[in-house]
Design an enzyme around this catalytic site. Structure first.
Site, PDB file in Angstrom:
ATOM      1  N   CYS A1904       0.774  -1.190  -0.088  1.00 44.22           N
ATOM      2  CA  CYS A1904      -0.030   0.028  -0.057  1.00 44.22           C
ATOM      3  C   CYS A1904       0.982   1.272  -0.014  1.00 44.22           C
ATOM      4  O   CYS A1904       1.953   1.452  -0.942  1.00 44.22           O
ATOM      5  CB  CYS A1904      -1.008   0.058   1.138  1.00 44.22           C
ATOM      6  SG  CYS A1904      -0.267  -0.386   2.699  1.00 44.22           S
ATOM      7  N   SER A1905       0.653   2.017   1.080  1.00 47.83           N
ATOM      8  CA  SER A1905       1.790   3.157   1.015  1.00 47.83           C
ATOM      9  C   SER A1905       2.912   2.902   2.022  1.00 47.83           C
ATOM     10  O   SER A1905       4.126   2.841   1.706  1.00 47.83           O
ATOM     11  CB  SER A1905       1.107   4.521   1.552  1.00 47.83           C
ATOM     12  OG  SER A1905       1.941   5.574   1.830  1.00 47.83           O
ATOM     13  N   GLY A1909      -0.728  -1.500   6.913  1.00 47.46           N
ATOM     14  CA  GLY A1909      -2.057  -1.449   7.500  1.00 47.46           C
ATOM     15  C   GLY A1909      -3.245  -2.269   6.170  1.00 47.46           C
ATOM     16  O   GLY A1909      -3.519  -3.283   6.536  1.00 47.46           O
TER      17      GLY A1909
END
Length: 1997
Positions: A1904-1905, A1909
């Site tokens: 993701c980034s 998470g």
């Protein structure tokens, strides 16, 4: 006869008489004009007065008087012209009248010589000889002058006239130089015009010629001679014919000739050229001969002879010198003729290596080539193979052979199979064959090969081995009364076994067993007694035995008791002694399953005591009977010591008035719990029971200040102990403290409200910054006090303390005094926009100053706050000239004081000043822009050399002024001042006037072709220099030069002749330029140079010249006859450089003049030339079929000539005969050499020129003899013969053959006279007949009689032999048959390493494909094929290949470690591995490793096909790893001919060196650590055919196979595996009960323990995910929480109760999981920039490593971690969103990790923030990412995700590409979850479906980034969905726990954790709904749409 003079007088008299006139008048005349030339005279006179009669008579010293005819010009003027006079002669003219005679003397001009030239024959290097013919007319002398090329006079001489031949020689000249010579004829006082010629001295020859010779080249070097040289010309001649030539420049001193014939003699000429002349030196040189080729020395199988063959080298060879030597000593030397190409040496030593040197001799040079050859070695003698009585051994002995040899090779055969192949030294005469895998009792054949070099000779014999005893005889099992033994059958021949058992020397049992028996049990034995068991193998009359010692298990003791006798550190035990043999008793003291005491007690003792024990601890005493190292069953009893009291009791009120906390040091030893009692005055106030692990408690709601007693009781079992302590509570504090300054700067008043409770008095303290100032004690009845003499503006802290005993309670208040204003406020400095104000600091404390700027009482800026140390401030950006008010405030806390001052700014200066002369030389104009602010006026002044020239005041609205009457080119300083009241602001600038131009510019060429002189007059004013520009006529700048201002002229040199130039002059002053002054000029054109005659024939002359330098318009060309008359003229274009005159007379001398014109100027050059006389014609020669005579005839020459000269030349250029005559037309030469070519010159001579005609003719040659053949090959052969006698001449031999095939004849010696040829293009195997003739001549040939010979060729070799492996034991070879007549093929196949012949056979000619079977895997073989035809054999053709290597064939299921054939201990397993388990069909097994797996009930039959597996250390330190491997150990199976009998004894867990040895935690390597006690293991053997390369570097894809896992093998238990386990289980239950009670008491407390799990990577999971072990963790923290599927929804509802209390608590437990691991690599400075977030870093243990670049240790870093899945331990790679600087690393990781699928669950930009860089191509154009090329093939955009397909490949491997799918989920917010569960579930299912369809792919990359998470949620959901599909339970907690062990913060938020539960709930609901409605819901969610929405409480945030 009258003289001429007398006759003239008579004629005059008669004339007068005939006129009949009277007396004539008197004549009065005067001479008017007279002229004389070389051959004429003109004279004129005038009559004064009346006309009269007269006559003109002339005479000379050679001529009598003659009458000159007169003519009348006008009435008074008469003249006379005489022609054809003699040049240089004095003539007397007399004008005669009757009464007067006037005499005039005139001399004609002398003529120069008609012919004037240079005699080349008499010209030398230092002298020049000139000659001339006498001038016509009279000449007294000649003046001869010598000029150099620059027309500078060198020498001059005056020579008196000679009547015959005139000449002169100039000496001491420079060699190789050109000179001009002028001659002038002098006669009396007159001189003729000068005649010019030119000439050159001969250049000097070179010196010191040096020769460096090679076979095909010659390097020539020399030294320069004296004088001038233009170039060197080198010529290499062969018999008068130029072979090679070259020209080098005058600076060269060397030259190389290439492409020469080796061994050839050449004539070298080095010619020096200069000024059109040449000089030379010559030398005979020889190239080095080449060495022979294809030199071979063979023995043809002979022991005592060698055959030497070679091929003759190209070039000339005189002879061969062949030497045979051994170790530097020459044994024999021979000299052979050049046509011989082989020789034999005999009577040599067998097996000896000889060196043969063949030297090619040519003249004095030679070239050597050496080869070696070896005679065939002899055999050994007396070869025997005997038995030495040892098992698996044979002794081979022999006698040495004769001659030389290097070593012996010994081969051992079992039938036809080679078992041993070994080499021994030459000094050995026997060899013992041990450890070769011989089968006992078997007969073998031994071959001893004598090796000398690559030659071998062998002898064979036979021998037999001794039988073998049984193998691995060992005790299988023993108890108190029985003993079982077992063994393995040997690889041998035997009939039966004899079993015996002995007790010391007493034989108890003796029994015969069948040959198939493998074990036996002895019974009814004595416990603990040692026995000897023997197994004897019987084979015929041979036998061999093996023995093993064994002991029965001793009996155990009885009646064991233990007691503590009331002591805290001792226990006492006793027992009854055991039966049977006992050596000693082993007494163990065990505490908490750990042996803390291990004592050996005499067998006579039955009691023992333990001291220094832990108080209150429960101990187990174990007594074991030991006999011979064997222990009996254990007897166990328990006892407990008395507990100790606690120490270090501390009671603390923690500063509280109603609270006491109690802490203590835990009592040593074991404690069940503590009881803490609080009492006052003997009364118990409170009592608490505390768990044993807790060492503190607290009591509240107590009375302030009261003294309490604390009692701590320690309990352990039924025992207890006590400790005591006392403490008091803290008193209460006052309330409402108030501090006031009463508007004073040194005063504060303090007041408060009285404290509650009991206390003694108040103590008030005032301080500043912790510095005490005053302390006052105040009675408890008062509540205020006053402090004076304080510091102004200071903040004080006032503390009011309540005192009670040793404790006190404080309350604080703050107060501040009023500050004072600043002092000495002053305006220190000012500028146009600044005001600088200063002051002295205020007394007292100041927090800050506030300063304000006011204009008209209005704030200009917001107030500025300064630090309290500030004493100045500068206001900027103010308006110039404005009055301001400055206010300074002193601020201390919330109070302040002020002071102020006023001031003005300075007016601003002007700006943008511009000064310009405006092109004028006497004025300057200045303008400007006004500055900001106000100004009254401007003052403008001009200064020159600091002296004011002019000054003006300018109104404020005017911004320009002009200064006049200035000096040109002068620099002025201009000052501009802004005036505002009394203040000024000025700026100074500099300007300069334009300089003046020069005057009177003139350009003059001074008669030069290369220069112009420019002059001028000085410019007015100031000037620094003059810039003079030279331009072309078109204005193009050529040169730019400068002269000082004092200079008035400049000379331009090196100009182009005849060119017109422009000159401009600029005056320069201070960077300014005046207007240019200009003029023009032209240089004189140059005369042509190098004027020369290029061709002269009988009828024409051709001239050539080098064009005039520079520019010119045209040439005028004149050709003059010798008498000066013009023969011809022409005008030609400037580009013409040659001209020819035709139809001239033969032999005439002409003068050619060429005039160069350019504009109005010209220049000239001239030269003389002569035509050539004619030659004879039709010259022919004939030999008339004779060998010694030649006849020549011709036609006479036309024109004039003097005589013929006949010269007959030999071929070498020497004269054979020479005759001269004029009337000859035929001649015969006799006595000539047969076959020789002669050249006849017929030369026509005329004056100094000649013309010749040549003719060649040749005598007939002699025939050859003695034809022979050599080097017969398949398509070529060599023919040799004996040529004609050496004294005859011949050029070549003609070779003819039958049949008339198209053959190619090659002369390998580059000499046509060589007595041999090589013939190519023959048909292999064909018979040919050849004949040879001698040839003389090239174009016209004569032939001798032929000689004949016959020969047959060899067959051709095959083509395109290609051998390739078919499998691991077979190869296939194919080829193209030869284009030849042949019978068949001879084929051999050898091992490359041993040269052993594995295959040999004859093959029919029709076949061209062959399969060779039964080879050894992974061996290189050499296949050799020869073509055979009628006894002739072709050249061998060879090719090599390697048989294939592959994974070993997987063993069948029954081939594995047998659990029945192992020896087991508590930490090791002993078993045997046999080579026969793995077949070498696919290649030899090189390495083994042992794969060990904990048995857990799974059905996995073989190890996972993964390499490498985890190591032992990883297995021991990571509870999730269930499988490990040992180190690799080498296989010696291939070394054993009978490898099936080879076995390895493995003792797993015993730190075996071959398995890696003892484990070292500091080294990450494979090792062999101890196994766990009482643990079931399954064992597999992994065999490698390919693991390491030759440099011991591991292959990336090794080849291996595994055996099936063994059945579970359980290690032995620790000694307390019986009773101890029961006791431990009971203690464990009690401990758990106590822990539950303690947890209920302290449920609100947070445990201080923290987990420290190991973060090693998990091996593939074999256990259900619902099962988790707590190994490697401290405390009782859970690692999993499996929930049954049918109970999940209720479980989830329970977690959601009370606002998700339990769910939040469960998520909180995951907070610190894995956080104890290091991230050192990520924190390195070099790697920090590679992290997107500084708190999301990969663990060192789980990070992904890239390949290093350029040895940079940090280049392997990327923020990425391996994550295990349900199937593999590295199923995922989790990474952050790539940064711009890490995109290349991202794709490098994808490439190196074999990634096929990438999952992206973020947008590149979210809420305006960049979350991930766009790391893929935006379109289908390829992009480079580092060394990788990425191209997007397709892109499918869906509403909630996008699927892309990429093609990736390396830059250097464009064909090796890989397809990658990119799954991009686009609707997932950061730190949140999607709106519905349906979308993500379907996305995860889609990705999983693609992954399952990608077999062999590497990990799946998810990011993701930050990569924690959303990434963690995706992976957890993928794992959970797989659980739902395959199991009946789901473990969300365990999945997240496992993820966090490998990467921090996985599933980053609680809402994501809840979302996973919601997904599971919704999937289960949909499954239930589908079951009810029979409508498929997953994976496409058709027809049914249940509410996949998140609960509202977890909305996006």
């Amino acid at each position: 006869m009258l003289s001429h003079g007398a006759g003239l007088a008579l004629w005059i008299t008669l004339s007068l008489l005939q006129t009949g006139l009277a007396e004539p008048e008197r004549c009065n005349f005067t001479l008017a004009e007279s002229k004389a030339s070389s051959h004429s005279v003109s004279i004129q006179w005038r009559i004064l007065g009346s006309p009269c009669n007269f006559s003109l008579i002339y005479s000379s010293d050679t001529l009598g008087a003659a009458l000159c005819p007169t003519f009348r010009i006008d009435n008074t003027t008469y003249g006379c012209n005489l022609q054809d006079l003699q040049a240089g002669t004095i003539y007397n003219f007399r004008i005669i009248s009757l009464d007067e005679e006037r005499t005039v003397v005139l001399q004609t001009d002398p003529l120069p010589p008609a012919r004037f030239g240079v005699s080349k024959e008499k010209t030398t290097s230092t002298s020049l000889h000139v000659w001339w013919t006498p001038s016509s007319g009279k000449v007294t002398s000649y003046e001869v002058q010598l000029f150099d090329e620059n027309n500078q006079k060198i020498q001059g001489v005056q020579i008196q006239e000679s009547t015959s031949w005139n000449e002169y020689t100039f000496f001491n000249l420079t060699a190789g130089s050109k000179y001009n010579i002028a001659i002038t004829a002098v006669s009396g006082g007159k001189r003729s015009f000068s005649v010019y010629t030119n000439g050159s001295t001969v250049p000097s020859p070179v010196k010191d010629i040096g020769i460096s010779t090679k076979a095909n080249s010659l390097l020539i070097s020399w030294s320069h001679g004296s004088g001038n040289v233009e170039r060197y010309r080198l010529m290499l001649m062969d018999k008068g014919i130029l072979v090679h030539g070259g020209v080098v420049d005058k600076h060269a001193t060397s030259y190389a000739f290439h492409g020469l014939t080796p061994g050839y003699l050449y004539n070298l000429t080095v010619m020096t050229e200069a000024a059109g002349l040449q000089n030379y030196r010559w030398k005979l040189v020889r190239t080095a001969p080449m060495e022979v080729s294809n030199l071979k020395v063979t023995n043809d199988g002979s022991l005592t002879s060698l055959k030497v063959k070679w091929q003759r080298p190209p070039g000339n060879v005189d002879s061969y010198n062949i030497t045979l030597s051994h170790k530097g000593t020459i044994k024999e030397s021979r000299v052979l003729a050049p046509w011989i190409t082989e020789t034999h040496f005999k009577e040599l030593v067998p097996g000896r290596l000889y060196q043969v040197t063949v030297s090619c001799v040519s003249g004095e040079l030679s070239a050597q080539k050496m080869a070696v050859g070896r005679t065939f070695p002899d055999k050994v003698a007396n070869l025997e193979a005997n038995n030495n009585g040892r098992m698996r051994s044979l002794v081979v002995s022999w006698s040495p052979p004769a001659g030389d040899w290097e070593q012996y090779r010994i081969l051992l055969f079992n039938d036809s199979v080679v078992l041993l192949n070994i080499t021994v030294g030459k000094e050995e005469t026997q060899y013992v064959m041990d450890d070769t895998g011989l089968v006992p009792g078997r007969q073998y054949e031994v071959e001893v090969i004598v090796e000398s070099g690559n030659l071998k000779n062998s002898e064979r014999c036979q021998g037999r081995t001794v039988p073998l005893a049984v193998l691995q005889l060992r005790v299988k099992h023993a108890n108190e009364t029985s003993l079982s033994i077992m063994w393995q059958t040997p690889v041998a021949e035997w009939e039966k076994y004899i079993i015996s058992l002995a007790d010391r020397d007493l034989l108890l049992i003796h029994k015969s067993l069948s040959k198939d028996a493998k074990e036996f049990t002895f019974t009814d034995l004595v416990p603990g007694r040692k026995y000897m068991a023997t197994v004897t193998s019987i084979s015929g009359d041979l036998k061999n035995s093996s023995s093993v010692k064994g002991r029965t298990v001793p009996a155990q003791v009885t009646d064991l008791h233990v007691a503590n006798q009331g002591m805290t550190s001792s226990l006492f035990t006793n027992w009854t002694q055991a039966q049977g043999d006992v050596e000693f008793y082993q007494v163990l003291l065990i505490h908490e399953n750990v042996v803390i005491k291990n004592e050996s007690i005499s067998s006579e003792t039955s009691r023992y005591s333990f001291h220094s024990l832990k108080s209150g601890s429960l101990y187990s005493v174990v007594v074991t009977t030991v006999s011979g190292g064997i222990s009996s069953r254990q007897v166990v009893v328990e006892g407990r010591t008395v507990p100790s009291s606690v120490s270090g009791v501390t009671v603390n009120n923690s500063g509280r008035n109603d609270y006491l906390s109690v802490s203590w040091l835990l009592a040593p030893g074991d404690v069940d719990n503590y009881e803490v009692t609080l009492s006052h005055d003997g009364k118990v106030v409170q009592s608490l029971v505390i768990a044993k692990s807790v060492r503190e408690c607290s009591f509240s709601s107590l009375t302030p200040g009261r003294l309490y007693t604390v009692t701590i009781t320690t309990r352990s079992g039924k025992y207890e102990n006590h400790s005591f302590s006392q403490e008091r509570t803290v008193p209460d504090k006052v309330q409402g403290v108030s501090v006031s300054n009463s508007a004073r700067s040194d005063y504060l008043r303090v007041s408060w409200v009285h404290a509650t409770g009991d206390f003694d008095h108040y103590e008030v303290t005032i301080k500043n910054k912790n510095n005490f100032i005053q302390t006052k004690s105040i009675p408890k009845s008062e509540n205020e006090c006053v402090f004076v003499q304080l510091v102004p503006g200071r903040l004080y802290s006032v503390t009011v303390t309540t005192k009670s005993g040793q404790y006190e309670a404080n309350e604080q208040g703050n107060g501040r005094t009023i500050p004072e204003p600043v002092k000495d406020l002053t305006l220190r400095n000012r500028s146009t926009e600044d005001l600088h104000v200063t002051w002295s600091g205020a007394n007292g404390d100041v927090d800050q100053y506030e300063i304000q700027l006011l204009f008209n009482d209005m704030k200009v800026f917001p107030p500025f706050h300064l630090v309290n140390t500030a004493t100045e401030y500068r206001f900027t950006s103010l308006t110039p000239g404005r009055q301001y008010k400055i206010l300074v405030l002193t601020i201390s806390g919330d109070v302040q004081q002020s002071a102020f001052i006023e001031g003005f700014t300075v007016p601003s200066a002007v700006k943008n000043i511009h000064i310009s002369p405006n092109g004028a030389t006497d004025s300057l104009t200045v303008n400007w822009t006004p500055g900001g602010g106000d100004v009254d006026s401007y003052t403008v002044s001009a200064f020159r050399h600091s002296q004011k020239v002019d000054s003006q005041t300018i109104p404020k609205h005017v911004f320009e002024h002009t200064f006049h009457r200035l000096e040109a080119g002068e620099q002025y300083q201009i000052m501009i001042a802004s005036v505002s009241g009394s203040l000024k602001n000025q700026i100074n600038v500099v300007g300069r006037t334009v300089p003046a131009s020069v005057q009177g510019v003139i350009a003059d060429n001074a008669y030069s072709s290369y220069s112009l002189i420019v002059s001028w007059q000085k410019a007015a004013g100031v000037a620094e220099r003059y810039d003079i520009l030279l331009l072309t006529e078109n204005g193009i700048l050529l040169r730019n030069t400068s002269e000082p201002a004092t200079t008035k002229q400049h000379k331009f040199e090196d100009l182009t002749p005849g060119k017109k130039y422009k000159i401009q002059i600029l005056t320069v002053s201070g960077g300014l330029f005046s207007k240019e002054a200009q003029t023009e000029g032209r240089t004189v054109p140059a005369a042509v140079t190098d004027l020369r005659i290029t061709e002269n024939s009988t009828r024409h002359l051709s001239f050539r010249w080098t064009a005039s330098e520079g520019e010119l318009s045209w040439y005028n060309i004149f050709l003059y006859n010798p008498d000066g008359n013009l023969q011809e003229r022409a005008q030609v274009d400037p580009l013409v450089q040659s001209f020819s005159f035709q139809n001239l007379l033969q032999g005439r001398m002409y003068k050619m003049v060429i005039v160069t014109h350019s504009g109005e100027l010209s220049n000239e050059s001239f030269i003389f030339g002569r035509t050539v006389p004619a030659s004879v014609s039709h010259l022919r020669g004939s030999n008339r079929n004779t060998t010694d005579s030649l006849w020549f005839n011709w036609s006479p020459a036309s024109g004039d000539f003097d005589f013929y000269e006949l010269i007959l030349y030999n071929p070498n250029g020497t004269k054979k005969e020479n005759w001269k005559d004029k009337d000859l037309t035929e001649w015969r030469f006799q006595g000539l050499v047969p076959g020789r070519k002669y050249v006849l010159w017929v030369v026509t001579h005329s004056g100094d020129l000649s013309n010749k005609v040549t003719a060649e003719s040749r005598t007939a040659p002699s025939p050859p003899s003695l034809m022979s053949f050599a080097d017969i090959a398949n398509t070529s052969l060599a023919i040799t013969w004996k040529g004609p006698p050496d004294w005859t001449d011949y050029n070549d031999f003609e070779l003819q053959w039958l049949p008339r095939d198209a053959l190619t004849v090659f002369n390998p010696y580059n000499n046509r006279k060589s007595e041999g040829r090589i013939v190519y293009g023959l048909r292999p195997g064909r018979s040919y007949q050849f004949n040879v003739k001698t040839v003389s001549g090239d174009s016209w040939k004569t032939y001798s009689k032929p000689i004949f010979g016959s020969v047959r060729t060899k067959p051709d070799k095959i083509q395109n032999l290609h051998c390739r492996p078919q499998n691991s034991t077979a190869i296939a070879c194919s080829w193209i048959p030869p284009d030849s007549d042949f019978d068949g093929y001879s084929i051999e196949c050898r091992k490359m390493d041993t040269q052993e012949v594995e295959f040999s056979r004859k093959l029919e000619k029709e076949k061209s494909l062959l399969n060779i079977m039964m080879l050894v895997p992974h061996k290189r073989y050499l296949v050799s094929i020869k073509v055979q035809s009628a006894g002739m054999t072709s050249e061998v053709v060879e090719d090599s290949t390697i048989t294939m290597i592959d994974r070993p064939p997987p063993p069948p299921p029954h081939i594995r470690v047998n659990e029945k054939d192992v020896l087991i201990s508590k930490s090791s397993i002993n078993f045997t591995v046999n080579c026969s388990w793995f077949s070498d069909t696919n290649g030899a097994v090189k390495y083994f490793t042992v794969v060990v797996r904990e048995a857990d009930g799974s059905d996995e039959l073989k190890p996972e096909q993964q390499h490498p597996l985890p190591s032992y250390l990883e297995y021991r330190h990571n509870a999730s790893i269930r499988v490990y491997q040992t180190n690799y150990f080498a296989s010696k199976c291939a070394e054993n001919p009978n490898s099936n009998s080879k076995s390895f004894n493995i003792k797993l867990g015993a730190e075996m060196e071959s398995l890696g040895g003892k484990c070292d935690p500091t080294q990450q390597k494979f090792c062999d650590g101890p196994l766990k006690p009482h643990t079931a293991y399954r064992i597999s053997i992994r065999a490698f055919t390919q693991l390491f390369d030759e440099d011991l570097k591991e292959f990336t894809k090794p080849l291996y196979s595994d055996t099936f896992f063994s059945l579970p093998i359980t290690t032995e238990s620790e000694p307390l595996f019986g009773a101890i386990e029961g006791v431990s289980a009971g203690l464990f239950l009690i401990g758990m009960l106590v822990a539950v009670v303690a947890l209920l008491i302290c449920r609100q407390k947070v445990s201080h323990g923290r987990e420290r799990p190991s973060a090693r990577l998990s091996i593939r999971r074999d256990r259900p995910l619902s099962v988790h072990l707590n190994l490697g963790q401290k405390g009782n923290r859970k690692t999993s929480c499996p929930i049954k599927i049918n109970q999940f929804e209720g479980h989830f509802m329970k977690l959601q109760a009370d606002s998700n209390y339990l769910l939040s608590k469960e998520y909180e437990e995951l907070k610190d999981v894995g956080r104890n691991q290091s991230c050192d690599i990520a924190l390195l400075p070099e790697n920090r920039g590679k992290n997107r977030y500084n708190n999301i870093l990969p663990y060192d243990a789980t990070r992904v490593k890239l390949s290093n670049v350029d040895d940079d240790p940090c280049s392997d870093y990327i923020n990425a971690s391996y994550i295990p899945g349900n199937n593999f331990r590295r199923e995922y790679i989790v990474t952050q969103g790539p940064l711009p600087g890490t995109k290349d690393d991202f794709w490098k990781m994808v490439w190196e990790q074999n990634v096929h699928n990438i999952v992206m669950v973020t947008q590149c930009v979210e809420k305006g923030r960049v979350k991930c860089d766009h790391y893929w191509p935006a379109d289908q154009d390829s992009l480079y990412y580092g060394d990788l090329i990425l191209q997007m093939l397709s892109e499918s955009v869906l509403p909630e995700w996008t699927i892309r397909e990429f093609k990736i490949c390396g830059e250097e491997q464009l064909d090796a590409h890989r397809l990658i799918r990119h799954f991009h989920y686009t609707v997932w917010p950061d730190h949140g979850v999607p709106e519905t569960t349906q979308s993500l579930i379907q996305f995860v299912r889609t990705v999983r479906d693609y992954i399952n369809r990608s077999p062999g792919a590497g990990p799946t990359v998810v990011h993701c980034s930050a990569g924690v998470g959303r990434t963690g949620t995706f992976i957890a959901l993928d794992r959970i969905l797989q659980q739902l599909d395959s199991k009946d339970s789901v473990d969300i907690y365990g999945a997240v726990h496992d993820l966090r062990l490998h990467r921090v913060h996985m599933v980053q938020t609680e809402c994501q954790y809840v979302y996973l539960h919601q997904c599971v709930r919704d999937v289960l609901r949909a499954r239930k709904l589908r079951s009810e409605q029979e409508n498929p819901l997953f994976p496409i969610y058709e027809n049914v749409n249940p509410e996949y929405h998140r609960d509202p409480v977890y909305s996006r945030h």
